[in-house]
Design an enzyme around this catalytic site. Structure first.
Site, PDB file in Angstrom:
ATOM      1  N   CYS A 163     -27.850  -1.154 -33.353  1.00 40.60           N
ATOM      2  CA  CYS A 163     -28.849  -1.319 -34.428  1.00 40.60           C
ATOM      3  C   CYS A 163     -29.629  -2.628 -34.391  1.00 40.60           C
ATOM      4  O   CYS A 163     -30.619  -2.731 -33.673  1.00 40.60           O
ATOM      5  CB  CYS A 163     -28.175  -1.125 -35.779  1.00 40.60           C
ATOM      6  SG  CYS A 163     -29.334  -0.630 -37.081  1.00 40.60           S
ATOM      7  N   LYS A 178     -21.425  -5.776 -31.831  1.00 39.80           N
ATOM      8  CA  LYS A 178     -22.811  -6.085 -32.208  1.00 39.80           C
ATOM      9  C   LYS A 178     -23.079  -7.588 -32.094  1.00 39.80           C
ATOM     10  O   LYS A 178     -22.305  -8.403 -32.605  1.00 39.80           O
ATOM     11  CB  LYS A 178     -23.006  -5.615 -33.656  1.00 39.80           C
ATOM     12  CG  LYS A 178     -24.410  -5.541 -34.180  1.00 39.80           C
ATOM     13  CD  LYS A 178     -24.352  -4.898 -35.591  1.00 39.80           C
ATOM     14  CE  LYS A 178     -25.698  -4.647 -36.223  1.00 39.80           C
ATOM     15  NZ  LYS A 178     -25.547  -3.949 -37.535  1.00 39.80           N
ATOM     16  N   GLU A 189     -23.747   4.208 -35.638  1.00 41.08           N
ATOM     17  CA  GLU A 189     -23.025   2.975 -35.952  1.00 41.08           C
ATOM     18  C   GLU A 189     -21.886   3.255 -36.936  1.00 41.08           C
ATOM     19  O   GLU A 189     -22.080   3.896 -37.964  1.00 41.08           O
ATOM     20  CB  GLU A 189     -24.053   2.019 -36.596  1.00 41.08           C
ATOM     21  CG  GLU A 189     -23.536   0.645 -36.949  1.00 41.08           C
ATOM     22  CD  GLU A 189     -24.648  -0.288 -37.448  1.00 41.08           C
ATOM     23  OE1 GLU A 189     -25.784   0.203 -37.675  1.00 41.08           O
ATOM     24  OE2 GLU A 189     -24.385  -1.483 -37.598  1.00 41.08           O
TER      25      GLU A 189
END
Lengths: 601, 601
Positions: free
Chosen positions: B162, B126, B44
């Site tokens: 994530c 994300k 990330e």
């Protein structure tokens, strides 16, 4: 139309003091009752104090808030105020899950209740949660999606909370659809320079959106890095300012309003105009309008000029930090320079001379005027004055450890910092730190030295504003026929840390007018290097300032709290990594590569 | 079915070092290419380093990230790696407004790109943004609502980031609807004790939800208060662990997977199962499956025991803080006690003995063994050892200011802190602070004294774990046939601050086994007083500990950063007000009312 007399209780609650805060609500409600109010509104989360930060993550705390709310409703009834509708902010809990946020029921909410007749008659949860600047409300709360409308003496009243006013759509839009006669907004809106200039137009715009008058009640007082200015106000449905409370003064403002009589009973889900749906709920307390009565004449406080506004912020912040943390007195070092002179004057205005202890700590490099100017200030203000020369301790040190140059400068600052901390330990004083924002920004301070202390009153005050405040304070004194509290010499002399012979700030920094302008752009407005050059700043000044600011992050991380007065204060408001190789500039400036690094670490 | 060879690049990027991070991607991609990988995935925000915090608010920074991404795509092509699909995290910008959040287009996003053939062929943002604990992602980013699916050698690959794995619904659900053959999850997932035990089952559950194998690549390395442990892994569609990288070691893990061949071209909006809709987009790079080849045998790292895991965290954190901030050496005070002994040993493991300077600073109250145990440790490890008695400086001070009791104790600690800072200034060392979590929790430290320093390696390590780590480290040495680095006497003697004659920690604190258990419940799990009593702790112990913890908030606010290893570290992870009258207990304990207050302020 129907009349209502509204009390805006602009009060100073304390975080975590649920007993004291309930007393505050009780006392001001009694006052409102005596003045004939039908509704009295208190600030956001007045029951718990605001912001309670991670206390909200503790179930015991949220439960205590809920219990305190119920007890408060009963108490007000017992105290004869059961007929007054009392709007209070508290920390609530969601009754339904929030699937979009993946949160179950029972999550904390930033809530507003109406208390009446010994009961909690409505509960509203803040819809728009701020999560920028100093605010972390997505960390703590789930948003509400219900808008209770409470009918009181034939007027439909909707209650919203703070950020609900600053975002488009949401409960204000829904309040219009529900045809309310009045919107009450309860706030914990922290001070920033000039924010009062934004609130009036904002309230006017939202009142127009709601099609109803708007009552805006804000907290007053200090809480760590924040200071609330009050500035409570009332605007009519057409946006006309009806009443405005003074900044920095707790008090009850009473306003009579002619409001539209309730005409709608519609309830249920509606489009909130912000991509969400909200549900209107109706609560009826009393349907008959009051018999006509003679309204009181509302007051509109005269706006303060910029320096007076900031001065109020700094004095309020110091007073509340000291009182709420139960210190009896403060101590600070007086160098004869303008920063410590200003902090001493703020402390004296906040606490009275008898609670302020000032110490001169001359070294061999101190000028003669450093002690005489400091003593002059102490005498003008009647502060407790003492002198502790640092020479013997510095000499003992230099006998133990071999030090040169900057290390000796820092050592002197740390001997002073430790001296003040020792006086704090021995006598229980709170140490006030005297550094300004320009210094904090550029790292021109010594960690555990001049930056040591429990509270930093002018941490967010740029140096140019330090001078302006000093001149303003002296002018105010002169206008009152008093002796100006700050020696002219402290204001006029060229600034120096006096840590080495003949040292001047201007040896190492650009002129403060230029520095503060660059800092305003770089720190407060996040302008990058290219943008700063577009703004017309000199490349070498920009590169120098940026390099200094970036290299001092580790010092700021360990600095004590102080009140936010600008759009971007160091602290919770600005969260930068210490470990970062991001440089707006290509390389450190050649003359002093990374000097701030070893100095601080 | 179709084969793909995947490289998991478990690397250590640096926040803000866009040039260095691009070099890192280039170097490891070359390695992956050499090993025949068809796809290589980096963590990330590898392009910018993670977390960049408020740097994201600066437009120049986001633009630099976007420019670096484009340049990286071209560079990889120029370097002959254009045929490899390279997944990297970067800071992107939203292309459409987010009306629900009141945010316009052009807002920062936490993004993942696929680079191929010299171009950025897909961009994903994300979807689930963490905003709890150490995370503030609602402050920085707007969520994404598109899921690009990239067809590579006949396999459809979806990339997520994530937190997308830790929340129900969202892109993993959508990936299943899009019939992908592989999910790649790139992570900046900070270490916590035992978190590796959660990741495996989580990845297995999500792979089952997606109906496809899942590649999980995590960062390794330290960033201020965070340390990333790596622990990259691959699970099959049925949740079987296929490969797992070791903790704390940067490296490339190569895995061959048999994947479902692409069979669906459906695109457009779908219900994401979390109250939102996401849009599937298709990108085709190559449709033909690869000719069959012999797969490599994947490795599965042996899990570390708890102490080894924590030791890796502490060593990695110290090494990275020192290296990334370009310090050549560290300095710390050695008291002969266990805390400073452990920190010295961590530093030696992290940096090598030649970069570690340790100083004995005995006072008149120091025991004989304080210096002999310290010197013993320095000799065992080959550290730079010196002794600077503090007596002369303390005496000089006591000649200048009248001090008694606790004030003299604090003075001694501050003379030591200032001595270390002076050595730092003079020689450029980073000062390591040696306080543990039990001490930070209860305020048993002196502000600007023993808490002074730039980095605090064991800040989040409870005292009982300090001892366990010391014994573990000695045992490891013995097993290797080396001399144990920590003197037995430092481990076994009763802990004492040695600031007054005959002083022991046990005079003022409960036994550490009890203390740490209460702290774990109160600090890490937010248990209130009633819950602590339910847990079976003694009321007077609970009240004493709570009172101490609550009264030390101001000290913790000024403490240096140190690595988070527990579920709730002091720092960004726990944000409590200093000014707070909330007490789980009714009143301060009688024996020492608010003693911690004047000590610190």
């Amino acid at each position: 139309m129907a009349q209502l007399r509204i009390g805006l209780a602009q009060v100073d609650s304390t975080v975590g003091d649920l007993v004291g805060n309930a007393d505050l609500v009780s006392r001001w409600t009694a006052d409102a009752l005596e003045q004939g109010c039908h509704l009295v509104a208190f600030p956001e989360m007045v029951v718990t104090g605001y912001p309670p930060e991670d206390l909200v993550l503790r179930r015991s705390f949220v439960q205590a808030s809920l219990d305190a709310l119920e007890a408060l409703a009963r108490r007000l009834q017992d105290e004869g105020a059961g007929d007054v509708a009392v709007v209070v902010g508290y920390c609530g809990r969601s009754e339904t899950p929030s699937p979009a946020l993946g949160r179950p029921a029972g999550e904390p909410q930033n809530s507003a209740a109406v208390l009446h007749g010994g009961r909690v008659v409505s509960r509203y949860a803040k819809h728009h949660l701020p999560n920028y600047g100093v605010f972390d409300e997505f960390r703590y709360f789930v948003r509400g999606d219900r808008l209770p409308v409470v009918r009181l003496h034939g007027v439909d009243v909707a209650t919203v909370v703070c950020e609900d006013l600053w975002q488009e759509g949401g409960p204000v839009r829904v309040a219009r659809d529900a045809c309310v006669g009045l919107v009450v907004c309860i706030n914990g809106s922290p001070y920033e320079r000039g924010k009062d200039d934004l609130r009036g137009p904002l309230a006017a715009r939202r009142a127009a959106e709601a099609g109803a008058p708007l009552v805006y009640v804000n907290a007053v007082g200090g809480q760590d890095e924040l200071v609330f200015d009050g500035d409570s106000l009332v605007v009519d449905a057409d946006g006309t300012l009806v009443a405005r409370a003074p900044l920095w003064e707790p008090g009850l403002m009473v306003v009579d309003l002619e409001l539209a009589a309730a005409s709608d009973d519609g309830a249920g889900p509606v489009d909130a105009g912000d991509g969400t749906r909200m549900t209107v709920e109706r609560v009826v307390l009393s349907t008959e309008p009051l018999a006509p009565y003679e309204p009181v004449v509302p007051g509109v406080a005269v706006p303060l000029d910029d320096e007076a506004e900031v001065w109020g912020a700094l004095v309020t912040a110091v007073r509340d930090y000291v009182e709420k943390n139960r210190f009896r007195s403060v101590v600070l070092g007086l160098s004869g320079g303008i920063d410590s002179a200003l902090v001493a004057t703020i402390a004296c205005d906040a606490l009275g001379a008898d609670r302020v202890h000032v110490v001169g700590m001359p070294s061999e490099w101190s000028s003669d005027h450093s002690v005489t100017d400091a003593e002059d200030l102490a005498q003008r203000q009647g502060l407790h004055w003492s002198v502790i020369p640092i020479g013997p301790v510095v000499d003992a040190w230099l006998g133990s450890v071999e030090l040169t140059g900057l290390s000796v400068e820092n050592l002197q600052a740390r001997v002073r910092g430790t001296t003040l901390m020792a006086l704090s330990n021995e006598h229980g004083h709170l140490v006030l730190t005297t550094g300004n924002k320009s210094e904090a920004a550029t790292g021109f301070s010594t960690l555990y030295g001049d930056s040591a202390g429990g509270f930093a009153p002018i941490k967010d005050v740029p140096k140019t504003l330090v001078w302006a405040l000093a001149r303003w304070r002296n002018r105010v004194a002169a206008e009152r026929g008093e002796r100006p509290p700050i020696p002219e010499n402290s204001i006029e002399k060229p600034p120096s840390a006096e840590l080495a012979p003949g040292q001047l700030d201007s040896d190492r920094l650009p002129a403060y007018e230029v520095l503060d302008a660059v800092l305003d752009a770089y720190v407060e407005r996040d302008r990058g290097r290219a943008e700063l050059l577009q703004d017309g700043f000199e490349p070498q000044v920009v590169d120098r300032v940026i390099a200094l600011v970036d290299a001092a992050e580790h010092k700021r991380r360990q600095s004590p709290p102080g009140p936010k007065i600008t759009g971007r204060a160091f602290g919770r408001d600005r969260r930068l990594p210490i470990t970062s190789r991001w440089r707006e500039t290509a390389a450190p400036t050649a003359d002093e590569p990374e000097q701030a690094r070893p100095e601080g670490h």
